[in-house]
Design a protein around this motif. Structure first.
Motif, PDB file in Angstrom:
ATOM      1  N   ALA A  17      -5.694  36.537 -18.364  1.00 34.66           N
ATOM      2  CA  ALA A  17      -7.080  37.027 -18.308  1.00 34.66           C
ATOM      3  C   ALA A  17      -7.261  38.055 -17.198  1.00 34.66           C
ATOM      4  CB  ALA A  17      -8.039  35.860 -18.115  1.00 34.66           C
ATOM      5  N   LEU A  18      -6.586  37.857 -16.076  1.00 38.40           N
ATOM      6  CA  LEU A  18      -6.713  38.780 -14.947  1.00 38.40           C
ATOM      7  C   LEU A  18      -6.226  40.189 -15.299  1.00 38.40           C
ATOM      8  CD1 LEU A  18      -5.479  36.424 -12.099  1.00 38.40           C
ATOM      9  CD2 LEU A  18      -7.819  37.252 -12.399  1.00 38.40           C
ATOM     10  N   PHE A  19      -5.307  40.278 -16.254  1.00 39.06           N
ATOM     11  CA  PHE A  19      -4.761  41.579 -16.655  1.00 39.06           C
ATOM     12  C   PHE A  19      -5.662  42.314 -17.635  1.00 39.06           C
ATOM     13  CE2 PHE A  19      -0.748  39.807 -15.084  1.00 39.06           C
ATOM     14  CZ  PHE A  19      -0.246  40.902 -14.395  1.00 39.06           C
ATOM     15  N   ILE A  20      -6.465  41.567 -18.398  1.00 43.48           N
ATOM     16  CA  ILE A  20      -7.188  42.223 -19.492  1.00 43.48           C
ATOM     17  C   ILE A  20      -8.711  42.154 -19.353  1.00 43.48           C
ATOM     18  CG2 ILE A  20      -5.269  41.855 -21.097  1.00 43.48           C
ATOM     19  CD1 ILE A  20      -6.843  39.581 -22.362  1.00 43.48           C
ATOM     20  N   SER A  21      -9.213  41.665 -18.226  1.00 42.17           N
ATOM     21  CA  SER A  21     -10.669  41.564 -18.066  1.00 42.17           C
ATOM     22  C   SER A  21     -11.105  41.941 -16.653  1.00 42.17           C
ATOM     23  CB  SER A  21     -11.131  40.135 -18.365  1.00 42.17           C
ATOM     24  OG  SER A  21     -12.538  40.034 -18.285  1.00 42.17           O
ATOM     25  N   LYS A  22     -12.299  42.534 -16.563  1.00 40.96           N
ATOM     26  CA  LYS A  22     -12.865  42.878 -15.253  1.00 40.96           C
ATOM     27  C   LYS A  22     -13.335  41.628 -14.515  1.00 40.96           C
ATOM     28  CE  LYS A  22     -14.449  47.487 -16.654  1.00 40.96           C
ATOM     29  NZ  LYS A  22     -15.630  48.329 -16.956  1.00 40.96           N
ATOM     30  N   ILE A  23     -14.073  40.778 -15.227  1.00 32.14           N
ATOM     31  CA  ILE A  23     -14.584  39.538 -14.633  1.00 32.14           C
ATOM     32  C   ILE A  23     -13.959  38.359 -15.363  1.00 32.14           C
ATOM     33  CG2 ILE A  23     -16.630  38.147 -14.121  1.00 32.14           C
ATOM     34  CD1 ILE A  23     -16.636  40.815 -12.645  1.00 32.14           C
ATOM     35  N   VAL A  24     -13.440  37.417 -14.595  1.00 32.47           N
ATOM     36  CA  VAL A  24     -12.840  36.205 -15.152  1.00 32.47           C
ATOM     37  C   VAL A  24     -13.569  35.000 -14.567  1.00 32.47           C
ATOM     38  CG1 VAL A  24     -10.756  34.791 -15.320  1.00 32.47           C
ATOM     39  CG2 VAL A  24     -10.588  37.284 -15.474  1.00 32.47           C
ATOM     40  N   GLY A  25     -14.009  34.100 -15.433  1.00 31.09           N
ATOM     41  CA  GLY A  25     -14.620  32.852 -14.986  1.00 31.09           C
ATOM     42  C   GLY A  25     -14.059  31.700 -15.789  1.00 31.09           C
ATOM     43  N   LEU A  26     -13.129  30.950 -15.212  1.00 31.86           N
ATOM     44  CA  LEU A  26     -12.436  29.899 -15.946  1.00 31.86           C
ATOM     45  C   LEU A  26     -12.468  28.564 -15.210  1.00 31.86           C
ATOM     46  CD1 LEU A  26      -9.216  31.769 -17.186  1.00 31.86           C
ATOM     47  CD2 LEU A  26     -11.274  31.266 -18.496  1.00 31.86           C
ATOM     48  N   VAL A  27     -12.552  27.495 -15.985  1.00 25.22           N
ATOM     49  CA  VAL A  27     -12.381  26.144 -15.454  1.00 25.22           C
ATOM     50  C   VAL A  27     -10.883  25.930 -15.247  1.00 25.22           C
ATOM     51  CG1 VAL A  27     -12.745  23.677 -15.876  1.00 25.22           C
ATOM     52  CG2 VAL A  27     -14.413  25.356 -16.725  1.00 25.22           C
ATOM     53  N   MET A  28     -10.537  25.300 -14.105  1.00 23.11           N
ATOM     54  CA  MET A  28      -9.131  25.091 -13.761  1.00 23.11           C
ATOM     55  C   MET A  28      -8.936  23.672 -13.224  1.00 23.11           C
ATOM     56  SD  MET A  28      -7.476  27.965 -14.296  1.00 23.11           S
ATOM     57  CE  MET A  28      -5.999  27.853 -13.275  1.00 23.11           C
ATOM     58  N   PRO A  29      -7.710  23.132 -13.326  1.00 27.41           N
ATOM     59  CA  PRO A  29      -7.415  21.883 -12.619  1.00 27.41           C
ATOM     60  C   PRO A  29      -7.570  22.107 -11.114  1.00 27.41           C
ATOM     61  CG  PRO A  29      -5.628  22.501 -14.114  1.00 27.41           C
ATOM     62  CD  PRO A  29      -6.524  23.680 -14.013  1.00 27.41           C
TER      63      PRO A  29
END
Length: 445
Positions: free
Chosen positions: A186-198
């Motif tokens: 996602a970091l490579f293909i999007s300006k803003i990333v908002g993801l749930v993570m462990p």
């Protein structure tokens, strides 16, 4: 709705079959709340465990979308790479629609049946005219369809599933969790990333390269949900929002201690420490200033299981509760104490510590750390870590006692990000068991 009632409803109506579930949702819209129907859809999903897909509670969704930065652009594209039943999308639409002329949203999921459920729920709402939605059924990590596309926002709850190192290396890294792989791409293909993570994203080695790739200037928010993330699943989660130039300021929101503050990102991600520190403060710094860290190696047994232990026998097996709370002795606990035969012990790696007197024992999975220098012929099981000093390192009896003080315990809680499930001691977290060089007599016992 109570889980038992929900599961009975699923069983009675055979809702594990996709066609039955969709028909039930259509005919029951007036009879249940949308939240209850979403719960039913989630628990009825036969592929939920296989795809490591967990229901995203509405409070998580609202918190994340409310903290998304608004970029300066008229037309935007949005991707949810693992949409599931679409819990993120309508709140996301409400958040973004007023700010842009047009929003193109792509809902993608590996499970085509989940996408049908997501579409059903979205069809029950009035979608603003400036929003268009398409549904795609691809593997986000493997299918080439996403490589040439660029997005303004990628938001969602990716699958939490461990993968082999060999599988990770096929993606060009060593991140052995699908959630990490989703963020990496996602970091490579999007300006803003908002993801749930462990939550172990903050500290474990397999996320280290991912953490290091994030620029402090663009680290916008970290939201610590603790164990509240997935209903009925004992996993600690957080959300990371990244991509907007925030000038080294990050917002830390915690549902563990109900705090919400903005601090320097570089203070949280300080490279001197092996993990990010969401709760770092002046008291932590005061202790850290007097510590010499990284003096031990750690060993944790994974072979001495309950089936190998007995209530009596040749050799004692010390477990975590056998180490007194003040760290001064090994105690007997009737009904808890365990033993192992010499024959069985000889085949286990932990046997190499049987005669050792120069190693130190520390309980795993506790916010009451203490350390005890091994003083007899016995072994430990996996509830106790065995620490050995690195070359040319030393520690005094008084410095060992320091680990059972309130001062260290408060420090350690912050070092472990107030976690509850990720407290095992390994060769990363053992870093914090350092040698205290300050005045020991003045510390709180």
């Amino acid at each position: 709705m109570q889980i038992t009632k929900l599961k009975k409803l699923i069983s009675d109506n055979k809702l594990n079959k996709a066609e039955n579930l969709l028909q039930f949702l259509k005919t029951s819209w007036e009879d249940y709340s949308e939240k209850d129907l979403r719960d039913i859809a989630e628990y009825a999903n036969a592929n939920r465990q296989k795809n490591s897909a967990y229901y995203t509670d509405e409070f998580i969704v609202k918190t994340i979308v409310d903290q998304l930065p608004i970029i300066s652009k008229k037309r935007i594209s949005v991707l949810e790479p693992a949409a599931g039943t679409g819990n993120f999308i309508y709140p996301l639409i409400l958040r973004l629609a007023p700010h842009f002329e047009h929003i193109e949203i792509t809902l993608n999921d590996l499970d085509s049946q989940s996408l049908k459920v997501a579409k059903f729920f979205l069809d029950q709402h009035n979608i603003p005219n400036n929003v268009s939605i398409k549904y795609t059924n691809y593997n986000f990590l493997d299918d080439l369809v996403f490589f040439n596309k660029r997005y303004d926002y990628i938001v969602g709850n990716p699958p939490f599933k461990r993968i082999s190192l060999k599988a990770a290396q096929q993606y060009g890294n060593e991140i052995t969790n699908l959630a990490g792989q989703f963020m990496y791409k996602a970091l490579f293909i999007s300006k803003i990333v908002g993801l749930v993570m462990p939550k172990n994203f903050l500290s474990t080695q397999n996320y280290e390269s991912l953490r290091d790739s994030l620029d402090n200037k663009y680290l916008n928010s970290i939201i610590d949900f603790g164990e509240r993330g997935f209903k009925g699943v004992l996993i600690e989660t957080l959300a990371v929002i990244y991509g907007h130039n925030n000038g080294d300021h990050v917002r830390i929101t915690s549902f563990i201690d109900n705090s919400d503050r903005e601090i320097r990102a570089s203070y949280v991600t300080d490279k001197r420490y092996p993990s990010w520190l969401l709760y770092r403060n002046s008291e932590f710094d005061k202790v850290a200033k007097n510590m010499k860290f990284n003096i031990f190696n750690a060993f944790r047994d994974r072979q001495l299981t309950n089936s190998k232990m007995t209530t009596s026998g040749d050799i004692r097996v010390v477990k975590s509760r056998n180490i007194a709370k003040d760290g001064t002795e090994i105690i007997d606990i009737p009904g808890y104490d365990r033993f192992i035969s010499k024959t069985q012990l000889n085949s286990l790696t932990v046997s190499k510590f049987f005669h050792s007197r120069d190693v130190f024992l520390v309980p795993n999975m506790t916010y009451f750390p203490r350390m005890y220098k091994k003083d007899g012929d016995y072994v430990v099981n996996g509830s106790v870590a065995v620490l050995s000093l690195k070359k040319d390192q030393s520690i005094s009896t008084q410095q060992v006692a320091f680990f059972a003080t309130d001062t260290f315990r408060n420090f350690y809680k912050i070092a472990r990000n107030k976690g509850t499930r990720s407290l095992n001691i390994d060769n990363v977290s053992v870093f914090w068991f350092g040698k205290y060089l300050g005045e020991l007599n003045a510390l709180k016992k």
